[in-house]
Design an enzyme around this catalytic site. Sequence first.
Site, mmCIF file in Angstrom:
data_model
loop_
_atom_site.group_PDB
_atom_site.id
_atom_site.type_symbol
_atom_site.label_atom_id
_atom_site.label_comp_id
_atom_site.label_asym_id
_atom_site.label_seq_id
_atom_site.Cartn_x
_atom_site.Cartn_y
_atom_site.Cartn_z
ATOM 1 C CG HIS A 1 -0.750 -32.555 17.054
ATOM 2 N ND1 HIS A 1 -1.528 -32.146 18.059
ATOM 3 C CD2 HIS A 1 -0.189 -31.331 16.514
ATOM 4 C CE1 HIS A 1 -1.574 -30.760 17.976
ATOM 5 N NE2 HIS A 1 -0.749 -30.375 17.164
ATOM 6 C CD GLU B 1 1.149 -31.954 19.903
ATOM 7 O OE1 GLU B 1 2.019 -31.940 19.116
ATOM 8 O OE2 GLU B 1 0.890 -30.979 20.280
#
Length: 294
Positions: free
Chosen positions: A168, A269
């Site tokens: 992330h 991400e």
Amino acid sequence: MNPSLDMLNRQFALPGALHFVNGSGDLPVVEIQTPLASARVALQGAHLLAWQPAGATPVIWLSQAAMFAPGTPVRGGVPVCWPWFGARDGLPAHGFVRTRMWQVRAASTDETGQVVLRLGLQDDADTRALWDHAFDLELVLTVGTTLGMTLISRNTGDQPFTLTDALHTYFCVADIERTTVQGLDGCDYLDKVQNFAWARQSGPVEFADETDRIYVDTTADCLIEDQVQRRSIRVSKRGSSSTVVWNPWRDKVFADMAAGEYQQMLCVETCNAGPDQVNLTPGQSHVLTAHISL
């Protein structure tokens, strides 16, 4: 219980390149400094906090209001989301590995002077209370003028399981309104701001309000074009057929994010999310890799 810094340094320190320190909130942190780059990694969550090639401005964004405490996720850097991405009723958002202490498995330098750090995590009674499966999870970080992140999921049990996951990554940008993401033109996406409505990307991704999208069926590189800093950040990947692009904009308020900070951050991400899932039979493994370069 946190591992002893003295023990970690005796076993894994690399003179002139890598050592362990007591970070914010008394959390152990790996500090990496070489002629190629600098980086910081928290052992809680195997969480990359910073990466900066020599001579460059910071690439990875970390909130000025980030909280550092045992069991608390950190806002910014590269959280590891596993074995699920997103929210689940009654369970921790983005899984449980980003708030657990990982073990150091190895640290070395390669022939080019890059530092290679291997961190690992296995199931125990606490993880099984949340997700009743046997697993081994390893994150390999390769720190140099480019950044490599490889997440290896192994099914060590006798039952199959399904997971979603993400690296992330929060990136530094000078001004989100003068930043675009190339590489997703023509891709379908789930728009989380519009209750997961399907849409199709036309041209580069631009930012004028809250953006939270899962782009599906894409293995393409993404280019973050920062017009103010006149730099491009390339995000290449393997083992992933979805990409999430997120910026919360001004109306979302987080206790661990300072006012106005949304203007200097962007998440692109590398993940398996939404309809993109990983199925592992006993003994199988899956490798998710992100490669970041300027």
